[in-house]
Design an enzyme around this catalytic site. Structure first.
Site, short mmCIF file in Angstrom:
data_model
loop_
_atom_site.label_atom_id
_atom_site.label_comp_id
_atom_site.label_asym_id
_atom_site.label_seq_id
_atom_site.Cartn_x
_atom_site.Cartn_y
_atom_site.Cartn_z
N CYS A 1 -18.79 -1.61 -18.73
CA CYS A 1 -18.78 -1.17 -17.22
C CYS A 1 -19.96 -1.77 -16.70
O CYS A 1 -21.16 -1.81 -17.08
CB CYS A 1 -18.88 0.28 -17.00
N CYS B 1 -12.41 1.97 -15.36
CA CYS B 1 -12.98 3.56 -14.74
C CYS B 1 -11.89 4.41 -14.76
O CYS B 1 -11.86 5.03 -13.86
CB CYS B 1 -13.84 3.71 -13.76
N GLU C 1 0.68 -1.25 0.11
CA GLU C 1 -0.14 -0.21 -0.13
C GLU C 1 0.71 1.30 0.00
O GLU C 1 0.71 2.32 -0.92
CB GLU C 1 -0.80 -0.09 1.07
N CYS D 1 -24.53 4.59 -13.29
CA CYS D 1 -23.49 5.90 -13.58
C CYS D 1 -24.29 7.32 -13.67
O CYS D 1 -24.59 7.50 -14.91
CB CYS D 1 -22.54 5.41 -14.41
N CYS E 1 -16.50 2.44 -20.70
CA CYS E 1 -17.79 2.57 -20.15
C CYS E 1 -18.88 1.63 -20.75
O CYS E 1 -19.84 0.97 -20.29
CB CYS E 1 -18.59 4.10 -20.50
#
Length: 350
Positions: free
Chosen positions: A203, A193, A38, A209, A200
């Protein structure tokens, strides 16, 4: 208002088919490995991090090993990833974990956030991926997805907007598979995204959305109000002795490239010459200019003007100055160097 109830099931189903399941920190998925990944992934892409992660883990496989390692070793393993404050904070946090938490990362949000370099989103990622705890994340990818799906206006870095996004992130948490949910969000934002040219048409959230429905995909999330980055200039001395060793100088403990080894650096040529004449035997006028190097930071651009010169030696013994050292070419691979300095040294000719 977008219905949040089925977003997690949709993204988890997408993740099962298209997500990343073979990342090195996932096998095994320990708190230390999750934490290290991370921190490395902050402002750096997965494709870049994988190699650095494997090299780091090979040398420092657990938290106590990191805590006991010399800072120079940690910085050398990090060298090339940039944003070196991340490495220094990682090292400092490991020492605190040994001192306060028995050599382990604490399984507590507040205790994690209290460690250097761990913010709320990173703490959430650690808790959810290492222990499957119900903790939301809000990294750059997640902010972008939430702004588009829920039609959130305003730059996500603004406190009021960020507060709204945290509330949504909390609401979206599923009741199970928290580790997969965290990875699914990061993968979805990084691979589908995306900031530019999001996919899209394929998606799984396209029908809910707001940005797609209102034709605002390019507008959301709103960009940070910006201004042109200032340009700064600096001079660096690439000083070699007759054996081909290069003279390195340790950077100050705070500021840009803190505690890394670098080339002697000065604001102008007069300061560079004065420093040279104080420390080295040689004629500064023999220094040969090399092509300038451009390096970008988040808040300014730096143009480096290097000069190369071969000298007979230092005026005083190297042991008298702990911030100076001679390094051979093989030495450089094990020394923490700023990326542009490493590039300059790799490209220098004999």
């Amino acid at each position: 208002m977008t219905d949040a109830s089925d977003i997690a099931p949709r993204l988890l189903a997408w993740f099962d088919r298209h997500g990343r399941h073979d990342l090195p920190w996932q096998h095994p998925r320990t708190p230390y490995r999750v934490w290290l990944s991370e921190i490395m992934l902050q402002q750096t892409q997965v494709s870049v991090v994988v190699g650095y992660f494997n090299r780091f883990i090979d040398v420092l496989p657990d938290l106590p090993a990191l805590a006991s390692a010399p800072q120079d070793q940690v910085l050398a393993l990090w060298s090339g990833l940039g944003y070196y404050a991340r490495a220094r904070n990682l090292h400092a946090a490991a020492k605190l974990c040994v001192a306060r938490h028995g050599g382990n990362l604490p399984r507590d949000l507040d205790a994690l956030v209290a460690l250097p370099g761990i913010g709320r989103s990173t703490a959430g990622a650690i808790l959810s991926q290492a222990w499957n705890d119900r903790a939301p994340i809000l990294d750059g990818n997640v902010k972008r997805v939430l702004c588009r799906v829920f039609g959130i206006d305003g730059w996500p870095g603004l406190p009021a907007v960020e507060k709204q996004l945290w509330s949504i992130a909390e609401r979206l948490l599923p009741s199970a598979r928290l580790a997969d949910w965290t990875q699914a969000q990061m993968d979805f934002g990084a691979t589908l995204c995306k900031r530019a040219n999001p996919a899209c048409a394929i998606c799984p959230l396209q029908d809910v959305c707001v940005a797609r429905r209102e034709g605002r995909i390019a507008e959301l999330p709103a960009a940070k109000p910006g201004k042109p980055l200032p340009q700064r200039e600096t001079r660096m001395l690439l000083i070699e002795d007759s054996d081909g060793r290069v003279l390195l100088q340790r950077r100050p403990p705070t500021g840009v490239w803190a505690a890394l080894w670098s080339l002697p650096q000065h604001d102008d040529l007069a300061d560079a010459q004065a420093w040279f004449e104080q420390h080295l035997d040689g004629d500064f006028m023999d220094a040969r200019p090399l092509p300038p190097l451009e390096h970008g930071f988040s808040h300014y651009r730096l143009r480096i003007h290097p000069r190369r010169i071969i000298v007979s030696g230092l005026r005083a013994a190297i042991g008298d100055n702990a911030d100076l050292r001679w390094a051979t070419r093989p030495d450089l691979d094990a020394i923490g160097l700023p990326a542009p300095v490493r590039k300059l040294l790799q490209e220098r000719t004999t």
